[in-house]
Scaffold this motif. Structure first.
Motif, PDB file in Angstrom:
ATOM      1  N   TRP A   1      -1.340  -3.744  -1.363  1.00  0.00           N
ATOM      2  CA  TRP A   1      -0.973  -4.934  -0.605  1.00  0.00           C
ATOM      3  C   TRP A   1      -1.275  -4.706   0.861  1.00  0.00           C
ATOM      4  N   LYS A   2      -1.172  -5.790   1.633  1.00  0.00           N
ATOM      5  CA  LYS A   2      -1.326  -5.720   3.083  1.00  0.00           C
ATOM      6  C   LYS A   2       0.058  -5.843   3.717  1.00  0.00           C
ATOM      7  N   ARG A   3       0.321  -4.993   4.697  1.00  0.00           N
ATOM      8  CA  ARG A   3       1.553  -5.098   5.489  1.00  0.00           C
ATOM      9  C   ARG A   3       1.163  -5.587   6.874  1.00  0.00           C
ATOM     10  N   VAL A   4       1.649  -6.754   7.252  1.00  0.00           N
ATOM     11  CA  VAL A   4       1.329  -7.338   8.550  1.00  0.00           C
ATOM     12  C   VAL A   4       2.148  -6.632   9.628  1.00  0.00           C
ATOM     13  N   ILE A   5       1.466  -6.169  10.670  1.00  0.00           N
ATOM     14  CA  ILE A   5       2.132  -5.473  11.774  1.00  0.00           C
ATOM     15  C   ILE A   5       2.317  -6.415  12.950  1.00  0.00           C
ATOM     16  N   THR A   6       1.284  -7.197  13.240  1.00  0.00           N
ATOM     17  CA  THR A   6       1.332  -8.150  14.348  1.00  0.00           C
ATOM     18  C   THR A   6       1.024  -9.538  13.789  1.00  0.00           C
ATOM     19  N   PRO A   7       2.060 -10.332  13.472  1.00  0.00           N
ATOM     20  CA  PRO A   7       1.839 -11.637  12.835  1.00  0.00           C
ATOM     21  C   PRO A   7       0.970 -12.603  13.627  1.00  0.00           C
ATOM     22  N   ALA A   8       1.020 -12.553  14.946  1.00  0.00           N
ATOM     23  CA  ALA A   8       0.279 -13.520  15.760  1.00  0.00           C
ATOM     24  C   ALA A   8      -1.220 -13.473  15.486  1.00  0.00           C
ATOM     25  N   ASN A   9      -1.752 -12.288  15.209  1.00  0.00           N
ATOM     26  CA  ASN A   9      -3.195 -12.187  14.959  1.00  0.00           C
ATOM     27  C   ASN A   9      -3.512 -11.525  13.618  1.00  0.00           C
ATOM     28  N   SER A  10      -2.529 -11.436  12.735  1.00  0.00           N
ATOM     29  CA  SER A  10      -2.710 -10.951  11.367  1.00  0.00           C
ATOM     30  C   SER A  10      -3.128  -9.487  11.277  1.00  0.00           C
ATOM     31  N   LEU A  11      -2.851  -8.716  12.349  1.00  0.00           N
ATOM     32  CA  LEU A  11      -3.180  -7.296  12.282  1.00  0.00           C
ATOM     33  C   LEU A  11      -2.252  -6.601  11.303  1.00  0.00           C
ATOM     34  N   GLY A  12      -2.797  -5.688  10.525  1.00  0.00           N
ATOM     35  CA  GLY A  12      -1.980  -4.993   9.552  1.00  0.00           C
ATOM     36  C   GLY A  12      -2.756  -3.923   8.830  1.00  0.00           C
ATOM     37  N   ASP A  13      -2.070  -3.215   7.959  1.00  0.00           N
ATOM     38  CA  ASP A  13      -2.661  -2.113   7.213  1.00  0.00           C
ATOM     39  C   ASP A  13      -2.553  -2.356   5.718  1.00  0.00           C
ATOM     40  N   VAL A  14      -3.383  -1.631   4.973  1.00  0.00           N
ATOM     41  CA  VAL A  14      -3.385  -1.694   3.518  1.00  0.00           C
ATOM     42  C   VAL A  14      -2.561  -0.523   2.989  1.00  0.00           C
ATOM     43  N   TYR A  15      -1.681  -0.825   2.057  1.00  0.00           N
ATOM     44  CA  TYR A  15      -0.836   0.178   1.414  1.00  0.00           C
ATOM     45  C   TYR A  15      -1.093   0.193  -0.082  1.00  0.00           C
ATOM     46  N   TYR A  16      -0.715   1.297  -0.723  1.00  0.00           N
ATOM     47  CA  TYR A  16      -0.707   1.332  -2.173  1.00  0.00           C
ATOM     48  C   TYR A  16       0.505   2.104  -2.647  1.00  0.00           C
ATOM     49  N   TYR A  17       0.925   1.784  -3.857  1.00  0.00           N
ATOM     50  CA  TYR A  17       2.118   2.361  -4.453  1.00  0.00           C
ATOM     51  C   TYR A  17       1.735   2.901  -5.818  1.00  0.00           C
ATOM     52  N   GLU A  18       2.052   4.160  -6.068  1.00  0.00           N
ATOM     53  CA  GLU A  18       1.783   4.768  -7.377  1.00  0.00           C
ATOM     54  C   GLU A  18       3.034   4.632  -8.238  1.00  0.00           C
ATOM     55  N   LEU A  19       2.906   3.895  -9.325  1.00  0.00           N
ATOM     56  CA  LEU A  19       4.057   3.678 -10.195  1.00  0.00           C
ATOM     57  C   LEU A  19       4.576   4.981 -10.791  1.00  0.00           C
ATOM     58  N   ALA A  20       3.677   5.911 -11.140  1.00  0.00           N
ATOM     59  CA  ALA A  20       4.093   7.169 -11.769  1.00  0.00           C
ATOM     60  C   ALA A  20       4.974   8.018 -10.854  1.00  0.00           C
ATOM     61  N   SER A  21       4.631   8.069  -9.568  1.00  0.00           N
ATOM     62  CA  SER A  21       5.381   8.909  -8.636  1.00  0.00           C
ATOM     63  C   SER A  21       6.465   8.131  -7.892  1.00  0.00           C
ATOM     64  N   GLY A  22       6.331   6.797  -7.841  1.00  0.00           N
ATOM     65  CA  GLY A  22       7.291   5.991  -7.103  1.00  0.00           C
ATOM     66  C   GLY A  22       7.139   6.122  -5.596  1.00  0.00           C
ATOM     67  N   VAL A  23       5.927   6.486  -5.148  1.00  0.00           N
ATOM     68  CA  VAL A  23       5.688   6.725  -3.730  1.00  0.00           C
ATOM     69  C   VAL A  23       4.654   5.734  -3.198  1.00  0.00           C
ATOM     70  N   ALA A  24       4.915   5.214  -1.987  1.00  0.00           N
ATOM     71  CA  ALA A  24       3.970   4.317  -1.313  1.00  0.00           C
ATOM     72  C   ALA A  24       3.190   5.098  -0.263  1.00  0.00           C
ATOM     73  N   PHE A  25       1.914   4.770  -0.111  1.00  0.00           N
ATOM     74  CA  PHE A  25       1.024   5.423   0.846  1.00  0.00           C
ATOM     75  C   PHE A  25       0.313   4.361   1.667  1.00  0.00           C
ATOM     76  N   ARG A  26      -0.090   4.721   2.882  1.00  0.00           N
ATOM     77  CA  ARG A  26      -0.899   3.830   3.710  1.00  0.00           C
ATOM     78  C   ARG A  26      -2.362   4.239   3.550  1.00  0.00           C
ATOM     79  N   ALA A  27      -3.232   3.286   3.216  1.00  0.00           N
ATOM     80  CA  ALA A  27      -4.651   3.574   3.015  1.00  0.00           C
ATOM     81  C   ALA A  27      -5.461   3.363   4.284  1.00  0.00           C
ATOM     82  N   THR A  28      -4.938   2.602   5.253  1.00  0.00           N
ATOM     83  CA  THR A  28      -5.621   2.394   6.524  1.00  0.00           C
ATOM     84  C   THR A  28      -4.711   2.891   7.638  1.00  0.00           C
TER      85      THR A  28
END
Length: 135
Positions: free
Chosen positions: A69-96
């Motif tokens: 998914w995308k996590r919006v950091i600055t809503p005014a200009n849609s800046l944000g990063d891409v994250y992923y979550y591994e169901l097996a480990s239950g851990v979220a990581f930032r890909a960008t």
């Protein structure tokens, strides 16, 4: 404004979607094998939040045990990063990189096949498609 549930995606029996109840946001999941009552609409299982934030989370995608998914950091200009979550480990990581704010880069619309994540990147009027492969 009430709770908004949108952008569902499914992989096998697992459904994911974005949930917005400002100022709280989450990426939630539900295993459809738990079932629901088609007449009353009551669920027999329960919703499981995978990731929560006080900034907007957008457009989840699921494949092969990984949710992006995308996590919006600055809503005014849609800046944000891409994250992923591994169901097996239950851990979220930032890909960008969070540095995308200083670079004025907007990442978005991530999709995954479970190993590779593809997403768009925009800087001003320039845009590109990028791929990130998980370790």
């Amino acid at each position: 404004a009430g709770v908004g549930n949108s952008y569902p995606d499914i992989d096998g029996t697992l459904v994911v979607w974005q949930k917005a109840n400002p100022p709280n946001y989450s990426i939630s999941s539900y295993d459809i094998t738990a079932g629901f009552n088609a007449i009353t609409g009551a669920t027999l299982g329960s919703e499981v939040p995978l990731f929560a934030s006080t900034t907007e989370l957008q457009r989840p995608n699921i494949a092969a045990g990984r949710v992006t998914w995308k996590r919006v950091i600055t809503p005014a200009n849609s800046l944000g990063d891409v994250y992923y979550y591994e169901l097996a480990s239950g851990v979220a990581f930032r890909a960008t990189l969070l540095g995308s704010v200083s670079l004025q880069t907007a990442f978005g619309r991530p999709r995954t096949d479970g190993r590779t994540i593809v997403f768009n990147s925009s800087i001003g009027s320039y845009s590109d498609v990028l791929a990130w492969e998980s370790p």
